[in-house]
Design an enzyme around this catalytic site. Structure first.
Site, PDB file in Angstrom:
ATOM      1  N   ILE A  26       0.840  -1.203   0.000  1.00  0.00           N
ATOM      2  CA  ILE A  26       0.000   0.000   0.000  1.00  0.00           C
ATOM      3  C   ILE A  26       0.880   1.261   0.000  1.00  0.00           C
ATOM      4  O   ILE A  26       0.580   2.232  -0.703  1.00  0.00           O
ATOM      5  CB  ILE A  26      -0.956  -0.049   1.208  1.00  0.00           C
ATOM      6  CG1 ILE A  26      -2.033  -1.134   0.962  1.00  0.00           C
ATOM      7  CG2 ILE A  26      -1.604   1.308   1.467  1.00  0.00           C
ATOM      8  CD1 ILE A  26      -2.911  -1.455   2.162  1.00  0.00           C
ATOM      9  N   ASN A  97       2.320   4.785   7.535  1.00  0.00           N
ATOM     10  CA  ASN A  97       1.776   3.575   6.897  1.00  0.00           C
ATOM     11  C   ASN A  97       2.469   2.283   7.309  1.00  0.00           C
ATOM     12  O   ASN A  97       1.861   1.216   7.214  1.00  0.00           O
ATOM     13  CB  ASN A  97       1.894   3.791   5.372  1.00  0.00           C
ATOM     14  CG  ASN A  97       1.631   2.540   4.575  1.00  0.00           C
ATOM     15  OD1 ASN A  97       0.483   2.137   4.398  1.00  0.00           O
ATOM     16  ND2 ASN A  97       2.701   1.901   4.101  1.00  0.00           N
ATOM     17  N   SER A 162      -7.211   0.457   9.258  1.00  0.00           N
ATOM     18  CA  SER A 162      -7.743  -0.803   8.714  1.00  0.00           C
ATOM     19  C   SER A 162      -9.227  -0.860   9.028  1.00  0.00           C
ATOM     20  O   SER A 162      -9.681  -0.251  10.007  1.00  0.00           O
ATOM     21  CB  SER A 162      -7.039  -1.992   9.382  1.00  0.00           C
ATOM     22  OG  SER A 162      -7.704  -3.200   9.057  1.00  0.00           O
ATOM     23  N   TYR A 176      -3.512  -7.427  15.999  1.00  0.00           N
ATOM     24  CA  TYR A 176      -3.614  -6.476  14.880  1.00  0.00           C
ATOM     25  C   TYR A 176      -4.887  -5.637  14.998  1.00  0.00           C
ATOM     26  O   TYR A 176      -4.865  -4.411  14.861  1.00  0.00           O
ATOM     27  CB  TYR A 176      -3.617  -7.256  13.563  1.00  0.00           C
ATOM     28  CG  TYR A 176      -3.655  -6.390  12.333  1.00  0.00           C
ATOM     29  CD1 TYR A 176      -2.494  -5.827  11.817  1.00  0.00           C
ATOM     30  CD2 TYR A 176      -4.850  -6.126  11.663  1.00  0.00           C
ATOM     31  CE1 TYR A 176      -2.519  -5.036  10.672  1.00  0.00           C
ATOM     32  CE2 TYR A 176      -4.891  -5.339  10.527  1.00  0.00           C
ATOM     33  CZ  TYR A 176      -3.716  -4.795  10.041  1.00  0.00           C
ATOM     34  OH  TYR A 176      -3.742  -4.011   8.917  1.00  0.00           O
ATOM     35  N   LYS A 180      -4.999  -1.494  15.485  1.00  0.00           N
ATOM     36  CA  LYS A 180      -5.591  -0.577  14.511  1.00  0.00           C
ATOM     37  C   LYS A 180      -6.706   0.267  15.150  1.00  0.00           C
ATOM     38  O   LYS A 180      -6.922   1.420  14.779  1.00  0.00           O
ATOM     39  CB  LYS A 180      -6.093  -1.355  13.292  1.00  0.00           C
ATOM     40  CG  LYS A 180      -4.956  -1.928  12.446  1.00  0.00           C
ATOM     41  CD  LYS A 180      -4.054  -0.823  11.882  1.00  0.00           C
ATOM     42  CE  LYS A 180      -2.930  -1.348  11.030  1.00  0.00           C
ATOM     43  NZ  LYS A 180      -2.097  -0.289  10.429  1.00  0.00           N
TER      44      LYS A 180
HETATM   45  N1  LIG Z   1      -2.753  -5.520   3.116  1.00  0.00           N
HETATM   46  C1  LIG Z   1      -3.872  -5.442   3.816  1.00  0.00           C
HETATM   47  O1  LIG Z   1      -4.776  -6.271   3.687  1.00  0.00           O
HETATM   48  C2  LIG Z   1      -4.077  -4.295   4.782  1.00  0.00           C
HETATM   49  C3  LIG Z   1      -5.369  -4.040   5.247  1.00  0.00           C
HETATM   50  C4  LIG Z   1      -5.585  -3.009   6.138  1.00  0.00           C
HETATM   51  C5  LIG Z   1      -4.527  -2.225   6.542  1.00  0.00           C
HETATM   52  N2  LIG Z   1      -3.276  -2.487   6.075  1.00  0.00           N
HETATM   53  C6  LIG Z   1      -2.181  -1.630   6.553  1.00  0.00           C
HETATM   54  O2  LIG Z   1      -1.496  -1.095   5.453  1.00  0.00           O
HETATM   55  C7  LIG Z   1      -0.177  -0.743   5.870  1.00  0.00           C
HETATM   56  C8  LIG Z   1       0.807  -1.236   4.829  1.00  0.00           C
HETATM   57  O3  LIG Z   1       0.775  -2.655   4.822  1.00  0.00           O
HETATM   58  P1  LIG Z   1       0.893  -3.522   3.481  1.00  0.00           P
HETATM   59  O4  LIG Z   1      -0.298  -4.399   3.435  1.00  0.00           O
HETATM   60  O5  LIG Z   1       1.213  -2.658   2.311  1.00  0.00           O
HETATM   61  O6  LIG Z   1       2.102  -4.481   3.874  1.00  0.00           O
HETATM   62  P2  LIG Z   1       3.558  -4.676   3.246  1.00  0.00           P
HETATM   63  O7  LIG Z   1       4.215  -5.692   4.125  1.00  0.00           O
HETATM   64  O8  LIG Z   1       3.459  -4.978   1.787  1.00  0.00           O
HETATM   65  O9  LIG Z   1       4.246  -3.256   3.438  1.00  0.00           O
HETATM   66  C9  LIG Z   1       4.561  -2.772   4.716  1.00  0.00           C
HETATM   67  C10 LIG Z   1       5.903  -2.071   4.652  1.00  0.00           C
HETATM   68  O10 LIG Z   1       6.182  -1.573   5.968  1.00  0.00           O
HETATM   69  C11 LIG Z   1       7.525  -1.827   6.244  1.00  0.00           C
HETATM   70  N3  LIG Z   1       7.735  -1.921   7.676  1.00  0.00           N
HETATM   71  C12 LIG Z   1       7.186  -2.813   8.541  1.00  0.00           C
HETATM   72  N4  LIG Z   1       7.708  -2.648   9.762  1.00  0.00           N
HETATM   73  C13 LIG Z   1       8.607  -1.638   9.677  1.00  0.00           C
HETATM   74  C14 LIG Z   1       9.490  -1.027  10.584  1.00  0.00           C
HETATM   75  N5  LIG Z   1       9.552  -1.432  11.850  1.00  0.00           N
HETATM   76  N6  LIG Z   1      10.263  -0.022  10.142  1.00  0.00           N
HETATM   77  C15 LIG Z   1      10.216   0.395   8.870  1.00  0.00           C
HETATM   78  N7  LIG Z   1       9.417  -0.168   7.934  1.00  0.00           N
HETATM   79  C16 LIG Z   1       8.634  -1.181   8.344  1.00  0.00           C
HETATM   80  C17 LIG Z   1       7.832  -3.148   5.550  1.00  0.00           C
HETATM   81  O11 LIG Z   1       9.235  -3.328   5.362  1.00  0.00           O
HETATM   82  C18 LIG Z   1       7.050  -3.013   4.269  1.00  0.00           C
HETATM   83  O12 LIG Z   1       7.831  -2.447   3.237  1.00  0.00           O
HETATM   84  C19 LIG Z   1      -0.002  -1.370   7.254  1.00  0.00           C
HETATM   85  O13 LIG Z   1      -0.164  -0.374   8.250  1.00  0.00           O
HETATM   86  C20 LIG Z   1      -1.118  -2.366   7.333  1.00  0.00           C
HETATM   87  O14 LIG Z   1      -1.515  -2.638   8.656  1.00  0.00           O
HETATM   88  C21 LIG Z   1      -3.030  -3.500   5.204  1.00  0.00           C
END
Ligand SMILES: NC(=O)c1ccc[n+]([C@@H]2O[C@H](COP(=O)([O-])OP(=O)(O)OC[C@H]3O[C@@H](n4cnc5c(N)ncnc54)[C@H](O)[C@@H]3O)[C@@H](O)[C@H]2O)c1
Length: 274
Positions: A26, A97, A162, A176, A180
């Site tokens: 995202i 994010n 989320s 989780y 959130k």
């Molecule tokens: N994918 C889903 O279904 C979904 C749904 C609702 C919310 N979200 C939220 O979207 C956001 C992005 O998640 P995503 O799904 O793109 O996942 P993703 O794993 O593809 O991307 C998350 C990124 O955050 C980075 N990250 C994680 N911990 C870190 C840290 N301690 N320091 C620096 N970077 C860090 C990771 O390296 C990764 O590049 C998150 O907050 C997640 O909770 C995702």
């Protein structure tokens, strides 16, 4: 008089934009839409190789930078935010994010109970790690960008929360869901306090999107299946489904909006439709 065209309403050209967790999923989708619309983009992520790959995927633009930092490590986060200011002078838009999953839920995809995920057996270290990334580091990131934004007359903070912030989940881990909910309420609380400083704070609340979260679990058909069944649109989210809201919240069109949550979930939070 400036005409309210898409060009003027959604103009983010030259906005300095910071994205934590911008090297994947995202966050990378946010980076792409902001760059495509003329913003300067700073990706903060913990993995240098992933940052390099993300910048390459974006076409190695001269208006994109990477800063390697673990957002849970205060010194690293502070150095990354300082690096953004050093490179671009200010922060106009911050996508807070970075986040991690909290393990599977108490039901398996086939509807059976997952014995390993019983409430009383959830590992406490997983609980604290999820809170550390999704709540504590997000709070600290917001504090860091607010300090900069106050010095420069304001800005936009957009937090990825989320749908799990407001609904219970069978197929998503309990740590989780609770993390959130916490960060979603911080969005409202911060929005109220920061109005005076011309800083808006809003949230994008995605439903399930296919990304690398939780080891890319949702790339597997069996992990996706319960969501595809339950989501009224019967599919998971993709980059384009979230980029419009990101651009909107970062743009002049959203200047009177603060403390809001935009849900992007194909109707998931409404219930089942068939
Ligand atoms: N994918 C889903 O279904 C979904 C749904 C609702 C919310 N979200 C939220 O979207 C956001 C992005 O998640 P995503 O799904 O793109 O996942 P993703 O794993 O593809 O991307 C998350 C990124 O955050 C980075 N990250 C994680 N911990 C870190 C840290 N301690 N320091 C620096 N970077 C860090 C990771 O390296 C990764 O590049 C998150 O907050 C997640 O909770 C995702």
């Amino acid at each position: 008089m400036t005409l309210p065209t898409a060009h003027t309403l959604f103009d983010v050209s030259d906005a300095v934009c910071l994205i934590t967790g911008g090297a994947s999923g995202i966050g990378l989708a946010y980076a792409e839409v902001m760059l495509a619309n003329g913003a300067k983009v700073h990706i903060i992520d913990r993995d240098q190789a992933a940052i390099d790959a993300a910048l390459a995927a974006l076409g190695t633009p001269t208006s994109a930078w990477g800063h390697c930092a673990d957002v849970t490590v205060a010194d690293q986060l502070a150095a990354a935010i300082a690096g953004v200011v050093q490179d671009s002078g200010r922060i106009d838009v911050a996508f807070v994010n970075a986040g991690i999953g909290g393990g599977p839920g108490f039901l398996k995809g086939d509807g059976e109970r997952n014995g390993e995920r019983s409430f009383e057996d959830l590992p406490f270290d997983q609980w604290t790690r999820v809170m550390d990334v999704n709540v504590n580091a997000a709070f600290r990131t917001m504090q860091g960008v607010v300090r900069v934004m106050k010095q420069h007359g304001g800005g936009r903070i957009i937090v990825t929360t989320s749908v799990s912030a407001t609904k219970t989940e069978q197929h998503v881990g309990t740590p989780y869901v609770v993390s959130k909910a916490a960060i979603a309420h911080l969005v409202r609380q911060a929005a109220l306090e920061l109005v005076r400083f011309n800083i808006t704070v809003n949230a994008i609340a995605p439903g399930p999107f296919i990304t690398n979260i939780s080891g890319g679990r949702l790339r597997q058909a069996d992990a996706r299946a319960p969501f595809e069944r339950l989501i009224p649109m019967h599919r998971l989210g993709t980059d384009m489904d979230i980029q419009g809201a990101a651009l909107f919240l970062a743009s002049p069109a959203a200047r009177y909006i603060t403390g809001a949550h935009i849900t992007i979930d194909g109707g998931f939070s409404l219930g089942t439709a068939d």
